[in-house]
Design a protein around this motif. Structure first.
Motif, PDB file in Angstrom:
ATOM      1  N   LYS A  91      -6.694  -3.954  13.032  1.00 41.52           N
ATOM      2  CA  LYS A  91      -6.841  -2.943  14.066  1.00 41.52           C
ATOM      3  C   LYS A  91      -7.163  -1.540  13.556  1.00 41.52           C
ATOM      4  CE  LYS A  91      -4.773  -1.435  18.361  1.00 41.52           C
ATOM      5  NZ  LYS A  91      -3.651  -1.521  19.259  1.00 41.52           N
ATOM      6  N   TYR A  92      -6.589  -1.127  12.439  1.00 41.40           N
ATOM      7  CA  TYR A  92      -6.747   0.257  11.974  1.00 41.40           C
ATOM      8  C   TYR A  92      -7.384   0.283  10.596  1.00 41.40           C
ATOM      9  CZ  TYR A  92      -3.333   1.111  15.653  1.00 41.40           C
ATOM     10  OH  TYR A  92      -2.687   1.162  16.849  1.00 41.40           O
ATOM     11  N   LYS A  93      -8.039   1.389  10.277  1.00 41.80           N
ATOM     12  CA  LYS A  93      -8.485   1.610   8.907  1.00 41.80           C
ATOM     13  C   LYS A  93      -7.230   1.959   8.113  1.00 41.80           C
ATOM     14  CE  LYS A  93     -13.185   3.199   9.747  1.00 41.80           C
ATOM     15  NZ  LYS A  93     -13.390   2.446  10.924  1.00 41.80           N
ATOM     16  N   GLN A  94      -6.986   1.238   7.052  1.00 42.17           N
ATOM     17  CA  GLN A  94      -5.707   1.361   6.364  1.00 42.17           C
ATOM     18  C   GLN A  94      -5.877   1.904   4.955  1.00 42.17           C
ATOM     19  OE1 GLN A  94      -3.797  -2.499   7.327  1.00 42.17           O
ATOM     20  NE2 GLN A  94      -5.300  -2.368   8.962  1.00 42.17           N
ATOM     21  N   TRP A  95      -6.221   3.160   4.892  1.00 45.20           N
ATOM     22  CA  TRP A  95      -6.458   3.795   3.608  1.00 45.20           C
ATOM     23  C   TRP A  95      -5.179   3.818   2.778  1.00 45.20           C
ATOM     24  CZ3 TRP A  95     -11.292   3.371   3.954  1.00 45.20           C
ATOM     25  CH2 TRP A  95     -11.994   3.753   5.095  1.00 45.20           C
ATOM     26  N   ASN A  96      -4.032   4.096   3.409  1.00 52.40           N
ATOM     27  CA  ASN A  96      -2.777   4.154   2.664  1.00 52.40           C
ATOM     28  C   ASN A  96      -2.425   2.807   2.059  1.00 52.40           C
ATOM     29  OD1 ASN A  96      -2.495   6.850   3.185  1.00 52.40           O
ATOM     30  ND2 ASN A  96      -1.009   6.611   4.815  1.00 52.40           N
ATOM     31  N   THR A  97      -2.704   1.727   2.793  1.00 55.47           N
ATOM     32  CA  THR A  97      -2.426   0.394   2.253  1.00 55.47           C
ATOM     33  C   THR A  97      -3.283   0.152   1.015  1.00 55.47           C
ATOM     34  OG1 THR A  97      -2.001  -0.385   4.502  1.00 55.47           O
ATOM     35  CG2 THR A  97      -2.291  -2.061   2.801  1.00 55.47           C
ATOM     36  N   ALA A  98      -4.550   0.498   1.083  1.00 58.90           N
ATOM     37  CA  ALA A  98      -5.443   0.318  -0.061  1.00 58.90           C
ATOM     38  C   ALA A  98      -4.981   1.169  -1.241  1.00 58.90           C
ATOM     39  CB  ALA A  98      -6.871   0.668   0.329  1.00 58.90           C
ATOM     40  N   MET A  99      -4.563   2.394  -0.964  1.00 61.90           N
ATOM     41  CA  MET A  99      -4.082   3.273  -2.021  1.00 61.90           C
ATOM     42  C   MET A  99      -2.832   2.694  -2.672  1.00 61.90           C
ATOM     43  SD  MET A  99      -2.864   7.251  -1.826  1.00 61.90           S
ATOM     44  CE  MET A  99      -1.319   6.815  -1.042  1.00 61.90           C
ATOM     45  N   ASP A 100      -1.891   2.200  -1.857  1.00 64.00           N
ATOM     46  CA  ASP A 100      -0.661   1.630  -2.398  1.00 64.00           C
ATOM     47  C   ASP A 100      -0.938   0.357  -3.198  1.00 64.00           C
ATOM     48  OD1 ASP A 100       0.831   3.676  -1.329  1.00 64.00           O
ATOM     49  OD2 ASP A 100       1.667   2.486   0.310  1.00 64.00           O
ATOM     50  N   ALA A 101      -1.827  -0.480  -2.703  1.00 61.77           N
ATOM     51  CA  ALA A 101      -2.177  -1.702  -3.440  1.00 61.77           C
ATOM     52  C   ALA A 101      -2.806  -1.337  -4.780  1.00 61.77           C
ATOM     53  CB  ALA A 101      -3.115  -2.574  -2.617  1.00 61.77           C
ATOM     54  N   SER A 102      -3.672  -0.350  -4.794  1.00 63.18           N
ATOM     55  CA  SER A 102      -4.294   0.100  -6.047  1.00 63.18           C
ATOM     56  C   SER A 102      -3.253   0.689  -6.989  1.00 63.18           C
ATOM     57  CB  SER A 102      -5.377   1.137  -5.758  1.00 63.18           C
ATOM     58  OG  SER A 102      -6.441   0.548  -5.055  1.00 63.18           O
ATOM     59  N   ALA A 103      -2.299   1.431  -6.441  1.00 58.14           N
ATOM     60  CA  ALA A 103      -1.236   1.997  -7.272  1.00 58.14           C
ATOM     61  C   ALA A 103      -0.402   0.887  -7.901  1.00 58.14           C
ATOM     62  CB  ALA A 103      -0.350   2.928  -6.441  1.00 58.14           C
ATOM     63  N   ALA A 104      -0.103  -0.154  -7.141  1.00 57.80           N
ATOM     64  CA  ALA A 104       0.660  -1.284  -7.678  1.00 57.80           C
ATOM     65  C   ALA A 104      -0.071  -1.903  -8.861  1.00 57.80           C
ATOM     66  CB  ALA A 104       0.901  -2.325  -6.588  1.00 57.80           C
ATOM     67  N   ILE A 105      -1.373  -2.053  -8.717  1.00 55.50           N
ATOM     68  CA  ILE A 105      -2.183  -2.618  -9.797  1.00 55.50           C
ATOM     69  C   ILE A 105      -2.135  -1.700 -11.019  1.00 55.50           C
ATOM     70  CG2 ILE A 105      -4.542  -3.189 -10.486  1.00 55.50           C
ATOM     71  CD1 ILE A 105      -4.897  -4.034  -7.428  1.00 55.50           C
ATOM     72  N   THR A 106      -2.301  -0.404 -10.796  1.00 60.27           N
ATOM     73  CA  THR A 106      -2.269   0.574 -11.883  1.00 60.27           C
ATOM     74  C   THR A 106      -0.918   0.578 -12.595  1.00 60.27           C
ATOM     75  OG1 THR A 106      -3.875   1.960 -10.745  1.00 60.27           O
ATOM     76  CG2 THR A 106      -2.538   3.041 -12.431  1.00 60.27           C
ATOM     77  N   LEU A 107       0.161   0.407 -11.821  1.00 53.87           N
ATOM     78  CA  LEU A 107       1.513   0.393 -12.390  1.00 53.87           C
ATOM     79  C   LEU A 107       1.911  -0.978 -12.940  1.00 53.87           C
ATOM     80  CD1 LEU A 107       3.318   2.486  -9.629  1.00 53.87           C
ATOM     81  CD2 LEU A 107       2.799   3.236 -11.974  1.00 53.87           C
ATOM     82  N   ASN A 108       0.971  -1.925 -12.925  1.00 48.69           N
ATOM     83  CA  ASN A 108       1.223  -3.289 -13.389  1.00 48.69           C
ATOM     84  C   ASN A 108       2.353  -3.972 -12.627  1.00 48.69           C
ATOM     85  OD1 ASN A 108      -0.811  -3.397 -15.432  1.00 48.69           O
ATOM     86  ND2 ASN A 108       0.485  -2.077 -16.683  1.00 48.69           N
ATOM     87  N   LYS A 109       2.421  -3.703 -11.334  1.00 43.34           N
ATOM     88  CA  LYS A 109       3.403  -4.358 -10.472  1.00 43.34           C
ATOM     89  C   LYS A 109       2.773  -5.610  -9.878  1.00 43.34           C
ATOM     90  CE  LYS A 109       6.632  -1.334 -10.940  1.00 43.34           C
ATOM     91  NZ  LYS A 109       7.963  -1.689 -11.443  1.00 43.34           N
ATOM     92  N   PRO A 110       3.488  -6.727  -9.880  1.00 40.80           N
ATOM     93  CA  PRO A 110       2.954  -7.917  -9.215  1.00 40.80           C
ATOM     94  C   PRO A 110       2.677  -7.606  -7.747  1.00 40.80           C
ATOM     95  CG  PRO A 110       4.873  -8.469 -10.541  1.00 40.80           C
ATOM     96  CD  PRO A 110       4.785  -6.969 -10.496  1.00 40.80           C
ATOM     97  N   LEU A 111       1.508  -8.027  -7.269  1.00 42.02           N
ATOM     98  CA  LEU A 111       1.054  -7.694  -5.918  1.00 42.02           C
ATOM     99  C   LEU A 111       0.782  -8.953  -5.115  1.00 42.02           C
ATOM    100  CD1 LEU A 111      -0.041  -5.644  -3.793  1.00 42.02           C
ATOM    101  CD2 LEU A 111      -2.252  -5.793  -4.978  1.00 42.02           C
ATOM    102  N   ILE A 112       1.410  -9.003  -3.946  1.00 39.02           N
ATOM    103  CA  ILE A 112       1.087 -10.019  -2.952  1.00 39.02           C
ATOM    104  C   ILE A 112       0.321  -9.303  -1.854  1.00 39.02           C
ATOM    105  CG2 ILE A 112       1.970 -11.665  -1.259  1.00 39.02           C
ATOM    106  CD1 ILE A 112       4.521 -11.873  -3.025  1.00 39.02           C
ATOM    107  N   LEU A 113      -0.913  -9.693  -1.652  1.00 45.10           N
ATOM    108  CA  LEU A 113      -1.779  -9.087  -0.644  1.00 45.10           C
ATOM    109  C   LEU A 113      -1.799  -9.996   0.580  1.00 45.10           C
ATOM    110  CD1 LEU A 113      -3.848  -6.716  -0.271  1.00 45.10           C
ATOM    111  CD2 LEU A 113      -5.584  -8.352  -0.962  1.00 45.10           C
ATOM    112  N   ILE A 114      -1.494  -9.427   1.742  1.00 45.03           N
ATOM    113  CA  ILE A 114      -1.577 -10.170   3.003  1.00 45.03           C
ATOM    114  C   ILE A 114      -2.744  -9.596   3.777  1.00 45.03           C
ATOM    115  CG2 ILE A 114      -0.403 -10.865   5.112  1.00 45.03           C
ATOM    116  CD1 ILE A 114       2.263 -10.126   3.740  1.00 45.03           C
ATOM    117  N   ARG A 115      -3.684 -10.474   4.130  1.00 38.97           N
ATOM    118  CA  ARG A 115      -4.825 -10.018   4.925  1.00 38.97           C
ATOM    119  C   ARG A 115      -5.383 -11.211   5.696  1.00 38.97           C
ATOM    120  NH1 ARG A 115      -7.832 -13.614   3.289  1.00 38.97           N
ATOM    121  NH2 ARG A 115      -8.732 -13.718   1.230  1.00 38.97           N
TER     122      ARG A 115
END
Length: 146
Positions: free
Chosen positions: A88-112
């Motif tokens: 429904k919405y453009k989710q820039w913050n979600t993309a930023m947080d997912a990218s930050a998780a990757i940068t911080l080497n945090k395991p990421l589960i992406l739901i889409r």
């Protein structure tokens, strides 16, 4: 063992509460953290702390700095990040947080949803796991404890 899970993603529905309830029902030893969900508080935190800003841009800049600090501290303490994208919405913050998780080497589960496969393909490729529902994300977390 207990895990801390950072819940990044859209703030316009109650997916976090649903996911927390599922984790509780499954007896998973999880602690949840995430972004400030009170939109007004998030937008106004800069002025609440440092005072009235001369214009809307500077107000946003100050709030962003404080919100980014909060996100970084909580995400660094997290063991896993779940980032949920909806249609429904453009989710820039979600993309930023997912990218930050990757940068911080945090395991990421992406739901889409499947419909967002193409626009999120690069991000999905960087995640450890990509699923389509919160139920599937809980199943992934459950598997860790087997």
């Amino acid at each position: 063992m207990e895990l801390t899970v950072y819940l990044a993603g859209k703030i316009h529905d109650n997916w976090r509460e649903e996911l927390k309830a599922m984790a509780h029902e499954n007896g998973l030893p999880l602690t949840f953290v995430g972004p400030m969900e009170n939109h007004d508080r998030s937008d106004n935190i800069g002025e609440e702390i440092v005072g009235k800003q001369p214009n809307a841009i500077l107000k946003d800049e100050m709030a962003s700095r404080i919100n980014n600090l909060r996100t970084e501290v909580l995400m660094k303490k997290a063991d896993v990040v779940i980032a949920l994208f909806g249609e429904k919405y453009k989710q820039w913050n979600t993309a930023m947080d997912a990218s930050a998780a990757i940068t911080l080497n945090k395991p990421l589960i992406l739901i889409r949803p499947e419909s967002l496969h193409h626009p999120l393909k690069e991000l999905s490729n960087k995640a450890q796991v990509t699923v389509e529902t919160t139920e599937q994300a809980i199943q992934v977390l459950s598997y860790i404890f087997e």
